[in-house]
Motif scaffolding. Structure first.
Motif, PDB file in Angstrom:
ATOM      1  N   PRO A 312       0.790  -1.233   0.000  1.00 48.02           N
ATOM      2  CA  PRO A 312       0.000   0.000   0.000  1.00 48.02           C
ATOM      3  C   PRO A 312       0.822   1.284   0.000  1.00 48.02           C
ATOM      4  CG  PRO A 312      -0.091  -1.080   2.156  1.00 48.02           C
ATOM      5  CD  PRO A 312       0.586  -2.042   1.223  1.00 48.02           C
ATOM      6  N   VAL A 313       2.085   1.202   0.394  1.00 43.50           N
ATOM      7  CA  VAL A 313       2.891   2.430   0.395  1.00 43.50           C
ATOM      8  C   VAL A 313       3.068   2.960  -1.035  1.00 43.50           C
ATOM      9  CG1 VAL A 313       5.242   1.449   0.177  1.00 43.50           C
ATOM     10  CG2 VAL A 313       4.864   3.499   1.564  1.00 43.50           C
ATOM     11  N   SER A 316      -0.083   5.125  -1.209  1.00 43.91           N
ATOM     12  CA  SER A 316      -0.170   6.278  -0.296  1.00 43.91           C
ATOM     13  C   SER A 316       0.993   7.256  -0.503  1.00 43.91           C
ATOM     14  CB  SER A 316      -0.209   5.805   1.156  1.00 43.91           C
ATOM     15  OG  SER A 316       0.957   5.071   1.451  1.00 43.91           O
ATOM     16  N   GLN A 317       2.167   6.739  -0.829  1.00 44.90           N
ATOM     17  CA  GLN A 317       3.322   7.623  -0.995  1.00 44.90           C
ATOM     18  C   GLN A 317       3.896   7.603  -2.399  1.00 44.90           C
ATOM     19  OE1 GLN A 317       5.195   6.707   3.173  1.00 44.90           O
ATOM     20  NE2 GLN A 317       6.679   7.861   1.983  1.00 44.90           N
TER      21      GLN A 317
END
Ligand code: UD1
Length: 369
Positions: A312-313, A316-317
């Motif tokens: 998921p990073v 999100s990022q």
């Protein structure tokens, strides 16, 4: 001297083990001898040999040669064969390191744990929370029996904590695959794959191999339509995994791409060639875990054709968007990317080219004796 065993089986494992072996080999004080086992889950020039050549991996000390098969058969063959080799070592194994989430990962983890050999899982804690994915079963089961859980992204730590894993078994080491990317980037950029493929200007790159995408006729038909649609906006390069090529041929989907002059359907690529194309792409469309991470590091927009991600990073990022089967949304995002209005990512902690050194530190400190 006892052996520290590293297991590779499938294509995404090779780039994760290579930097760790390189980092260990620069240490003068190793308490054990690193040993490489290749299960043979992936085999042949395109899916295996070229990675050994390009990544400077040593020839495997043991090759199990299990090949393809159903999940049960493949996992069982690796388990039986790897167990036999561990038993022949007769106490000579100081530890086993497995990586990623492929069938070989779980099979070797099971064999080692049952023989009470210390076991580390590199890339631990990732969760898609989707048990229909074989990789998710492999991750959950491998983490449950690992002594050391080496984590690559922030969600990994949170997931393991939520599952009640004691903190002393968990180490945040960062992403070893990014080590390989940093190591190879300059050599990759020096290639000229664009010219070899006759590409002018901007291009998109696609890869697709998940069973949920390529073993489902309706889904694969939609994906092929989507790729043909993108090719009206920019040229598309599609290195085709063997299972995807087989399904496209079976269902008569191959020709619409092969005969489209804005699409380059090519064989699976070597590591460097893939990196060259990915780094120069305007956007990437994929269902691969590795490409989601690599595009985030490179700052290349990525659309993931899956309902979820265990990484998921990257959303999100990073530069990743999970589009699942919403190809209208995906097409809108393609337009935003082409217009230069898509999100740009920020660096992820531990994705810095030095993860393998941290892995080496942990292994030496934990398993010195
Ligand atoms: C495996 C991994 C997946 C990983 C992918 C990378 C599991 C459960 N899945 O999926 O997580 O992202 O590798 O590619 O372990 N084949 C060949 N040559 C090969 C290997 C496979 O032709 O060297 C063909 C065979 O027809 C085989 C099919 O591809 O049956 C699938 O291969 P397999 O290793 O079972 O799984 P992948 O789909 O590659």
């Amino acid at each position: 001297m006892r052996k520290l065993i590293f297991v590779v089986g499938a294509r995404p494992n090779f780039m994760k083990v290579a930097p760790v072996l390189r980092a260990l080999n620069t240490r003068g004080d190793l308490p054990w001898h690193p040993w490489l086992v290749h299960t043979g889950q992936h085999y042949g020039e395109q899916m295996s040999d070229i990675f050994f050549e390009q990544l400077g991996l040593p020839a495997p000390d043991v090759y199990l040669g299990v090949g393809s098969g159903t999940h049960g058969a493949q996992t069982a063959r690796v388990l039986e064969s790897f167990e036999r080799h561990l038993m022949e070592l007769n106490g000579g194994a100081a530890g086993v390191v497995v990586v990623g989430d492929v069938n070989s990962t779980l099979a070797c983890a099971l064999a080692a744990t049952k023989l009470q050999i210390p076991m580390a899982h590199l890339e631990a804690g990732l969760r898609s929370f989707d048990r229909s994915m074989p990789e998710e079963i492999n991750r959950v089961a491998t983490d449950a029996i690992s002594d050391l859980l080496l984590v690559s992204e922030p969600a990994g730590e949170t997931n393991l904590q939520n599952e009640g894993v004691p903190g002393e078994r968990v180490r945040y080491v960062g992403n070893v695959m990014i080590d390989t990317l940093c190591w190879e980037l300059e050599r990759a950029r020096n290639l000229n794959i664009k010219r070899e493929l006759g590409l002018n200007g901007r291009y998109a790159m696609a890869t697709m191999h998940r069973p949920s995408n390529v073993d489902d006729q309706q889904r694969l038909t939609q994906i092929v339509e989507f790729l043909n649609k993108i090719s009206k906006r920019l040229t598309l390069v599609f290195p085709v995994h063997p299972r995807s090529r087989a399904r496209m041929a079976e269902w008569g989907l191959h020709d619409s791409l092969a005969e489209n002059c804005a699409v380059r359907l090519i064989d699976p690529l070597g590591y460097r060639e893939n990196l060259n194309l990915m780094a120069g792409a305007t956007l990437v469309i994929t269902d691969s875990g590795g490409l989601q991470e690599e595009t985030t590091f490179l700052g290349v927009p990525c659309l993931t054709v899956r309902p979820n991600t265990e990484r998921p990073v990257t959303v999100s990022q990073g530069t990743n968007t999970v589009v699942d089967g919403n190809f209208d949304l995906a097409m809108n995002l393609v337009e935003s990317i082409l217009a230069g209005s898509y999100k740009s990512g920020s660096p992820v902690p531990g994705w810095d080219g030095k993860a393998a050194e941290r892995v080496s530190d942990v292994l030496i400190n934990e398993w010195r004796n």
